[in-house]
Design a protein around this motif. Structure first.
Motif, mmCIF file in Angstrom:
data_model
loop_
_atom_site.group_PDB
_atom_site.id
_atom_site.type_symbol
_atom_site.label_atom_id
_atom_site.label_comp_id
_atom_site.label_asym_id
_atom_site.label_seq_id
_atom_site.Cartn_x
_atom_site.Cartn_y
_atom_site.Cartn_z
ATOM 1 N N LEU A 104 0.847 -1.202 0.086
ATOM 2 C CA LEU A 104 0.001 0.007 0.174
ATOM 3 C C LEU A 104 1.064 1.158 0.053
ATOM 4 N N PHE A 105 1.836 1.194 0.833
ATOM 5 C CA PHE A 105 2.956 2.414 0.862
ATOM 6 C C PHE A 105 3.523 2.591 -0.453
ATOM 7 N N GLY A 106 3.964 1.476 -1.025
ATOM 8 C CA GLY A 106 4.603 1.639 -2.618
ATOM 9 C C GLY A 106 3.419 1.944 -3.527
ATOM 10 N N ASP A 107 1.921 1.544 -3.472
ATOM 11 C CA ASP A 107 1.442 2.193 -4.265
ATOM 12 C C ASP A 107 1.053 3.541 -4.204
ATOM 13 N N ALA A 108 0.920 4.120 -2.999
ATOM 14 C CA ALA A 108 1.326 5.718 -2.680
ATOM 15 C C ALA A 108 2.134 6.253 -3.394
ATOM 16 N N ALA A 109 3.395 5.746 -3.169
ATOM 17 C CA ALA A 109 4.684 6.395 -3.693
ATOM 18 C C ALA A 109 4.706 6.403 -5.115
ATOM 19 N N PHE A 110 4.159 5.164 -5.767
ATOM 20 C CA PHE A 110 4.121 5.115 -7.318
ATOM 21 C C PHE A 110 2.891 6.252 -7.834
ATOM 22 N N GLY A 111 2.085 6.500 -7.029
ATOM 23 C CA GLY A 111 1.024 7.389 -7.534
ATOM 24 C C GLY A 111 1.565 9.006 -7.329
ATOM 25 N N LEU A 112 2.376 8.961 -6.563
ATOM 26 C CA LEU A 112 3.175 10.232 -6.467
ATOM 27 C C LEU A 112 4.341 10.541 -7.558
ATOM 28 N N THR A 113 4.620 9.518 -8.432
ATOM 29 C CA THR A 113 5.582 9.374 -9.110
ATOM 30 C C THR A 113 6.870 9.463 -8.617
ATOM 31 N N SER A 114 7.024 8.756 -7.204
ATOM 32 C CA SER A 114 8.176 8.449 -6.554
ATOM 33 C C SER A 114 8.684 7.228 -6.837
ATOM 34 N N TYR A 115 9.173 6.632 -8.251
ATOM 35 C CA TYR A 115 9.256 5.491 -8.674
ATOM 36 C C TYR A 115 10.254 4.692 -7.779
#
Length: 110
Positions: free
Chosen positions: A67-78
Motif C-alpha cells: 500500500l505504501f508503495g502504491d502511494a509512492a508510485f501514484g506520487l511518481t516517486s518510483y
C-alpha cells in the motif's frame, strides 16, 4: 480445565487490536482508488511504523508495504515505490523461508 470465558476475552482482545489496522488498510485502499496519493502516503507511513507491527503476520506486513508503495508510485516517486515493494517481498520471502525450514524439520523428524 478449559475456561471458555477467559478464552472469549483473549480472542476479543486480539480482535479489537487488529480491527483498527484493518480499517486503516481499507481507508488507504479507498484513497488510492480515488487518486488521493498524498493522503494515502501519510496514512501508509503510520501503518508501516505502528508499534504493533511486530505482532502482525508477514502477509499483513507485506500488504502494508505494498500500500505504501502504491502511494509512492501514484506520487511518481518510483524509486521509493520500488524500495517499498521490495521490502514487502522480503516479508513474504522470510515467511516462506521459515515455513520451508519447518517443513524440512518435520520431514527429518519423521
Amino acid at each position: 480445565s478449559y475456561d471458555r470465558q477467559t478464552d472469549y476475552h483473549m480472542v476479543k482482545k486480539q480482535h479489537s487490536r487488529q480491527q483498527p489496522m484493518e480499517n486503516l488498510r481499507e481507508e488507504i485502499s479507498a484513497l488510492l482508488k480515488e487518486g488521493l496519493f498524498s493522503s494515502a502516503w501519510t496514512l501508509a507511513s503510520f501503518l508501516v511504523s505502528h508499534k504493533s507491527k511486530k505482532r502482525a503476520s508477514a502477509q499483513d506486513r507485506a500488504n502494508d508495504w505494498t500500500l505504501f508503495g502504491d502511494a509512492a508510485f501514484g506520487l511518481t516517486s518510483y524509486a521509493q515505490a520500488r524500495g517499498f515493494y521490495q521490502k514487502g517481498l522480503g516479508f513474504i520471502r522470510g515467511a516462506s523461508s521459515k515455513e520451508s525450514k519447518m517443513e524440512s524439520a518435520m520431514i527429518e523428524y519423521q
